[in-house]
Design a protein around this motif. Structure first.
Motif, PDB file in Angstrom:
ATOM      1  N   ASP A 168       3.072   6.262  18.544  1.00 25.30           N
ATOM      2  CA  ASP A 168       3.112   4.892  18.035  1.00 25.30           C
ATOM      3  C   ASP A 168       3.498   4.886  16.555  1.00 25.30           C
ATOM      4  O   ASP A 168       3.020   5.713  15.776  1.00 25.30           O
ATOM      5  N   SER A 169       4.361   3.940  16.188  1.00 25.52           N
ATOM      6  CA  SER A 169       4.724   3.753  14.784  1.00 25.52           C
ATOM      7  C   SER A 169       4.528   2.314  14.343  1.00 25.52           C
ATOM      8  O   SER A 169       4.940   1.931  13.245  1.00 25.52           O
ATOM      9  N   SER A 170       3.898   1.495  15.184  1.00 29.93           N
ATOM     10  CA  SER A 170       3.790   0.066  14.910  1.00 29.93           C
ATOM     11  C   SER A 170       2.512  -0.307  14.175  1.00 29.93           C
ATOM     12  O   SER A 170       2.385  -1.446  13.704  1.00 29.93           O
ATOM     13  N   LEU A 171       1.565   0.617  14.049  1.00 30.63           N
ATOM     14  CA  LEU A 171       0.276   0.275  13.456  1.00 30.63           C
ATOM     15  C   LEU A 171       0.068   0.908  12.079  1.00 30.63           C
ATOM     16  O   LEU A 171      -0.192   0.212  11.108  1.00 30.63           O
ATOM     17  N   VAL A 172       0.177   2.230  11.981  1.00 32.94           N
ATOM     18  CA  VAL A 172       0.002   2.903  10.695  1.00 32.94           C
ATOM     19  C   VAL A 172       1.323   2.892   9.939  1.00 32.94           C
ATOM     20  O   VAL A 172       2.365   3.271  10.478  1.00 32.94           O
ATOM     21  N   SER A 173       1.280   2.480   8.682  1.00 34.89           N
ATOM     22  CA  SER A 173       2.502   2.325   7.885  1.00 34.89           C
ATOM     23  C   SER A 173       3.163   3.652   7.559  1.00 34.89           C
ATOM     24  O   SER A 173       2.500   4.681   7.446  1.00 34.89           O
ATOM     25  N   TRP A 174       4.507   3.614   7.417  1.00 31.57           N
ATOM     26  CA  TRP A 174       5.354   4.702   6.923  1.00 31.57           C
ATOM     27  C   TRP A 174       5.576   5.822   7.932  1.00 31.57           C
ATOM     28  O   TRP A 174       6.182   6.837   7.605  1.00 31.57           O
ATOM     29  N   ALA A 175       5.135   5.685   9.168  1.00 35.28           N
ATOM     30  CA  ALA A 175       5.310   6.737  10.175  1.00 35.28           C
ATOM     31  C   ALA A 175       6.745   6.753  10.705  1.00 35.28           C
ATOM     32  O   ALA A 175       7.467   5.745  10.666  1.00 35.28           O
ATOM     33  N   ASN A 176       7.169   7.930  11.238  1.00 35.31           N
ATOM     34  CA  ASN A 176       8.437   8.009  11.967  1.00 35.31           C
ATOM     35  C   ASN A 176       8.359   7.142  13.215  1.00 35.31           C
ATOM     36  O   ASN A 176       7.270   6.783  13.684  1.00 35.31           O
ATOM     37  N   GLY A 197       0.811  -1.206   0.000  1.00 31.68           N
ATOM     38  CA  GLY A 197       0.000   0.000   0.000  1.00 31.68           C
ATOM     39  C   GLY A 197       0.846   1.258   0.000  1.00 31.68           C
ATOM     40  O   GLY A 197       2.086   1.206   0.008  1.00 31.68           O
ATOM     41  N   TYR A 198       0.162   2.407  -0.014  1.00 31.46           N
ATOM     42  CA  TYR A 198       0.845   3.704  -0.092  1.00 31.46           C
ATOM     43  C   TYR A 198       0.535   4.562   1.133  1.00 31.46           C
ATOM     44  O   TYR A 198      -0.188   4.147   2.039  1.00 31.46           O
ATOM     45  N   VAL A 199       1.110   5.747   1.153  1.00 30.60           N
ATOM     46  CA  VAL A 199       1.006   6.649   2.301  1.00 30.60           C
ATOM     47  C   VAL A 199      -0.464   6.871   2.686  1.00 30.60           C
ATOM     48  O   VAL A 199      -1.325   7.060   1.829  1.00 30.60           O
ATOM     49  N   GLY A 200      -0.705   6.866   3.982  1.00 26.65           N
ATOM     50  CA  GLY A 200      -2.053   7.082   4.488  1.00 26.65           C
ATOM     51  C   GLY A 200      -2.803   5.811   4.795  1.00 26.65           C
ATOM     52  O   GLY A 200      -3.848   5.838   5.440  1.00 26.65           O
ATOM     53  N   GLY A 201      -2.274   4.661   4.359  1.00 24.43           N
ATOM     54  CA  GLY A 201      -2.934   3.386   4.605  1.00 24.43           C
ATOM     55  C   GLY A 201      -2.149   2.536   5.586  1.00 24.43           C
ATOM     56  O   GLY A 201      -1.081   2.921   6.068  1.00 24.43           O
ATOM     57  N   SER A 250      -2.459  11.591   8.916  1.00 23.08           N
ATOM     58  CA  SER A 250      -2.332  11.031   7.572  1.00 23.08           C
ATOM     59  C   SER A 250      -3.716  10.856   6.963  1.00 23.08           C
ATOM     60  O   SER A 250      -4.711  10.692   7.671  1.00 23.08           O
ATOM     61  N   ILE A 251      -3.742  10.888   5.642  1.00 19.84           N
ATOM     62  CA  ILE A 251      -4.997  10.694   4.929  1.00 19.84           C
ATOM     63  C   ILE A 251      -4.714  10.033   3.597  1.00 19.84           C
ATOM     64  O   ILE A 251      -3.671  10.262   2.974  1.00 19.84           O
ATOM     65  N   THR A 252      -5.615   9.186   3.168  1.00 20.28           N
ATOM     66  CA  THR A 252      -5.570   8.620   1.827  1.00 20.28           C
ATOM     67  C   THR A 252      -6.977   8.669   1.257  1.00 20.28           C
ATOM     68  O   THR A 252      -7.968   8.482   1.977  1.00 20.28           O
ATOM     69  N   VAL A 253      -7.080   8.944  -0.049  1.00 18.48           N
ATOM     70  CA  VAL A 253      -8.372   9.039  -0.715  1.00 18.48           C
ATOM     71  C   VAL A 253      -8.213   8.530  -2.137  1.00 18.48           C
ATOM     72  O   VAL A 253      -7.153   8.709  -2.760  1.00 18.48           O
ATOM     73  N   GLY A 254      -9.224   7.878  -2.653  1.00 19.78           N
ATOM     74  CA  GLY A 254      -9.138   7.354  -4.013  1.00 19.78           C
ATOM     75  C   GLY A 254     -10.484   6.964  -4.557  1.00 19.78           C
ATOM     76  O   GLY A 254     -11.449   6.749  -3.811  1.00 19.78           O
ATOM     77  N   ILE A 255     -10.563   6.870  -5.870  1.00 21.61           N
ATOM     78  CA  ILE A 255     -11.798   6.501  -6.541  1.00 21.61           C
ATOM     79  C   ILE A 255     -11.504   5.369  -7.513  1.00 21.61           C
ATOM     80  O   ILE A 255     -10.513   5.396  -8.245  1.00 21.61           O
ATOM     81  N   THR A 256     -12.348   4.331  -7.486  1.00 24.83           N
ATOM     82  CA  THR A 256     -12.207   3.180  -8.368  1.00 24.83           C
ATOM     83  C   THR A 256     -13.399   3.116  -9.311  1.00 24.83           C
ATOM     84  O   THR A 256     -14.550   3.206  -8.870  1.00 24.83           O
ATOM     85  N   GLN A 257     -13.117   2.944 -10.592  1.00 28.96           N
ATOM     86  CA  GLN A 257     -14.155   2.869 -11.611  1.00 28.96           C
ATOM     87  C   GLN A 257     -14.125   1.493 -12.267  1.00 28.96           C
ATOM     88  O   GLN A 257     -13.095   1.059 -12.769  1.00 28.96           O
TER      89      GLN A 257
END
Length: 424
Positions: free
Chosen positions: A301-309, A198-202, A328-335
């Motif tokens: 905490d850095s053990s749960l959400v990915s990519w954190a310091n 996955g990517y940032v925010g997830g 952090s935030i992630t947003v996306g649209i799937t078609q």
């Protein structure tokens, strides 16, 4: 057909008896025999309870049903355990390919946005990488008692492509015990990606836990868990407590998820409280268009959400100096374009608080990230149900707290990825 022949014989015998009685001139016996014949005909007609019948002439213009039994054989399970549980096998064969214009130096081709080198600091560029390590194998177990079930799922994304456990748990009623997705950092609201991490925010965190689910009604449930987050920085004394409230929309087009967690961060000489909140949403704008979004605010905490310091820093005495705090935030649209083609546009962003004490206490401040972001687009093609092919482009940057000796504060992730999967 055997029943039909039997009834025909009985009817014929009855008619023969009727003729003999008539010849003898006994009207009482004739009426009795006619009654018996009528009863036999009613018995034959009762065979019409089942379907898939054929019409056959019994006598003159009278028709009855000859029943053809339906095939009621239950679908066979893949196997059955010694204890009698049915076993279902599933998984996929997955081949990943990545061309990295700029990015992380690790051999693994998946996301490394939080560690990509700063510009001019030995960037890893123009590399082609491939792997089948994300190939997955799973077993679902189901007993005669529907309240009891279990799962084991593995892939090859351990160290040096070693086999590792993804999921291993059992359910008993509303309880779950074992390893599965974190109750706090779940992947349900991440926009679809080819990247297995996955990517940032997830977040794609799986941990050992004890979980209890309570349903208030068909649309509302609360899930509470005690989790072992396996934070390498912390000497765990008590597990993380997490709670998640799921609320489906009335039209069944989407769901909201409100989450919270609290845990202790502890060294040999000190301890602090870590906490976090999350809010996820999934909504079907139309039958073919889905919007996903996920937000986190976490402190310590850095053990749960990915990519954190790293969640906290310590001094020479192992005392905790400061806690990292981020949003952090992630947003996306799937078609879904048609039955074979679908695509996603996504964006993720993470920003850390500018805590001077935290930054000063980092061993290498150039490896601490002030913010991260990634944007991606992908396209999936499924020519037939078991097969899926995907192509994805991602571009992202990290901005360090402190500049490198050459003055650079920015690192870049610039990649094309492709995947081919056979699902079984």
């Amino acid at each position: 057909m055997h029943i039909f022949k039997h009834n025909i014989i009985l009817v014929s015998m009855g008619l023969l008896s009727l003729n003999m009685a008539h010849a003898a001139g006994s009207m009482t016996e004739v009426e009795q025999l006619r009654s018996e014949v009528q009863q036999l005909r009613e018995m034959v007609q009762k065979q019409q309870q089942l379907q898939n019948s054929q019409s056959v002439v019994l006598d003159n213009n009278t028709k009855v049903a000859v029943v053809v039994p339906q095939n009621t054989t239950k679908e066979q399970a893949f196997a059955r355990t010694k204890a009698g549980a049915e076993v279902t096998l599933y998984g996929n064969v997955r081949a990943d390919l990545s061309y990295q214009s700029e990015g992380g130096s690790a051999d693994r081709l998946y996301n490394q946005i939080n560690t990509v080198p700063l510009k001019g600091q030995n960037e890893s560029s123009d590399q082609l990488k491939s792997t089948l390590a994300a190939t997955r194998l799973g077993l679902d177990f189901k007993t005669a008692d529907k309240n009891v079930s279990g799962k084991i799922e593995v892939d090859f994304l351990g160290a040096n492509d070693a086999l590792r456990i993804r999921h291993a748990y059992f359910n008993y009623g509303q309880w779950l015990i074992g390893q599965t997705w974190s109750n706090f950092a779940i992947p349900d609201y991440m926009p679809e990606t080819i990247d297995a991490l996955g990517y940032v925010g997830g977040a794609v965190k799986r941990d050992a836990q004890i979980r209890y689910t309570h349903k208030f009604n068909a649309r509302t449930q609360i899930v509470t868990a005690l989790e072992d987050s396996k934070d390498a920085l912390s000497n765990m004394r008590i597990p993380v407590l997490s709670t998640r409230l799921n609320q489906s929309f009335a039209d069944r087009a989407g769901v909201l998820s409100l989450r919270g967690m609290v845990g202790e961060k502890r060294t040999a000489t000190d301890n602090e409280l870590a906490w976090g909140v999350g809010l996820g949403a999934k909504y079907d704008i139309s039958p073919k268009t889905t919007l996903k979004a996920d937000y986190y605010h976490v402190k310590g905490d850095s053990s749960l959400v990915s990519w954190a310091n790293q969640g906290f820093t310590v001094d020479a005495n192992k005392d905790i100096v400061a806690l990292n705090q981020f949003d952090s935030i992630t947003v996306g649209i799937t078609q879904q374009f048609n039955s074979q083609w679908r695509g996603t546009l996504g964006y993720g962003y993470m920003k850390a608080d500018d805590n001077k004490d935290y930054i000063k206490s980092l061993a290498d401040p150039t490896k601490g990230n002030k913010d991260l972001w990634q944007a991606w687009t992908n396209l999936f093609y499924s020519p037939v149900k078991p097969l899926s092919f995907g192509l994805e482009y991602v571009y992202g940057e990290r901005k360090a707290f402190v500049a490198a000796p050459n003055g650079s504060t920015t690192g870049v992730d610039n990649r094309f990825s492709a995947v081919a999967m056979y699902n079984f």
